[in-house]
Design a protein around this motif. Structure first.
Motif, mmCIF file in Angstrom:
data_model
loop_
_atom_site.group_PDB
_atom_site.id
_atom_site.type_symbol
_atom_site.label_atom_id
_atom_site.label_comp_id
_atom_site.label_asym_id
_atom_site.label_seq_id
_atom_site.Cartn_x
_atom_site.Cartn_y
_atom_site.Cartn_z
ATOM 1 N N TYR A 78 4.024 5.674 -5.543
ATOM 2 C CA TYR A 78 3.969 5.616 -7.005
ATOM 3 C C TYR A 78 2.980 6.667 -7.522
ATOM 4 C CZ TYR A 78 3.155 3.525 -11.656
ATOM 5 O OH TYR A 78 3.015 3.305 -13.007
ATOM 6 N N ASP A 86 0.844 -1.206 0.000
ATOM 7 C CA ASP A 86 0.000 0.000 0.000
ATOM 8 C C ASP A 86 0.879 1.255 0.000
ATOM 9 O OD1 ASP A 86 -2.295 -1.572 0.017
ATOM 10 O OD2 ASP A 86 -2.682 -1.291 2.169
ATOM 11 N N THR A 143 2.219 1.653 -3.633
ATOM 12 C CA THR A 143 1.269 2.213 -4.600
ATOM 13 C C THR A 143 0.974 3.688 -4.316
ATOM 14 O OG1 THR A 143 -0.628 1.354 -3.355
ATOM 15 C CG2 THR A 143 0.216 -0.027 -5.140
ATOM 16 N N ALA A 170 -1.386 -0.400 -14.588
ATOM 17 C CA ALA A 170 -0.805 0.926 -14.370
ATOM 18 C C ALA A 170 -1.472 1.900 -15.338
ATOM 19 C CB ALA A 170 0.700 0.885 -14.609
ATOM 20 N N GLN A 227 -1.455 5.884 -11.452
ATOM 21 C CA GLN A 227 -2.231 5.004 -10.579
ATOM 22 C C GLN A 227 -1.753 3.584 -10.833
ATOM 23 O OE1 GLN A 227 -6.454 4.697 -11.393
ATOM 24 N NE2 GLN A 227 -6.879 4.124 -9.261
ATOM 25 N N LEU A 228 -1.542 2.833 -9.755
ATOM 26 C CA LEU A 228 -1.120 1.445 -9.858
ATOM 27 C C LEU A 228 -2.100 0.599 -9.063
ATOM 28 C CD1 LEU A 228 1.005 -0.627 -10.816
ATOM 29 C CD2 LEU A 228 2.218 -0.199 -8.662
ATOM 30 N N PHE A 230 -1.103 -6.518 -12.314
ATOM 31 C CA PHE A 230 -1.155 -5.070 -12.123
ATOM 32 C C PHE A 230 -1.808 -4.404 -13.314
ATOM 33 C CE2 PHE A 230 2.723 -5.395 -14.613
ATOM 34 C CZ PHE A 230 2.667 -4.281 -15.436
#
Length: 186
Positions: A84, A78, A81, A148, A125-126, A146
């Motif tokens: 990121y 968490d 992300t 992205a 956003q990931l 994932f």
């Protein structure tokens, strides 16, 4: 004439001194006077030598780190992300171990790849969808798919990529860190 009769009196003398005051009574038997047991010979004797320990005591090894829990791994991912999405390179790099690797190399390659991505995008956003969890002792691996989504700097249209990602986790200096990250795009 009247003759007065005189009587002779002995001359006045100084009163006798009072008898000496007796010494005070010793304390009751429940209290005993303190007696010194140190003699002059004992006081001048050297102190006994301190015994020397024949072998130095070795420090116990540090305790082994605890096993990695799924909740601790999820908390670390968490944080990953979130850093990121913010484009926070220092925050992202704090999550990696000192010997971390990715598809292209070590920490320098990881920092370069993310700095390049953050410089070229204004929004990120990931999304991670965990697929598997492997734990062995005090290391763990998280397998996930994932997606992205990124919006280029100066652009309005987001691009998206999908694939699989693997996070290898371990302890470093008492903190859970990412030791390796590998991904492949579909």
């Amino acid at each position: 004439a009247t003759v007065a009769a005189t009587t002779s009196r002995p001359a006045a003398t100084a009163p006798a001194p009072p008898p000496p005051t007796p010494a005070p009574a010793p304390p009751s038997s429940s209290r005993r006077p303190v007696q010194s047991t140190t003699t002059l010979a004992e006081a001048s004797s050297p102190a006994p030598a301190t015994p020397v320990d024949p072998a130095p005591v070795e420090a116990a090894p540090p305790p082994a780190p605890p096993p990695i829990t799924e909740s601790a791994a999820q908390f670390l991912l968490d944080q990953f992300t979130t850093a990121y999405a913010r484009g926070d390179l220092p925050g992202l790099m704090r999550l990696f171990a000192s010997d971390a690797t990715n598809n292209r190399g070590g920490r320098d390659a990881i920092a370069y790849d993310y700095q390049e991505l953050f410089d070229q995008t204004r929004k990120r956003q990931l999304l991670l969808q965990r697929q598997g969890w492997l734990q062995s002792g005090n290391t763990a691996t998280v397998l996930a798919s994932f997606e992205a989504r990124v919006t280029p700097a100066g652009g309005l249209i987001s691009r998206s990529s999908r694939g699989n990602i693997r996070f290898d986790l371990g302890w470093e200096n008492g903190s859970l860190r990412i030791r390796g990250v590998r991904h492949d795009e579909e």
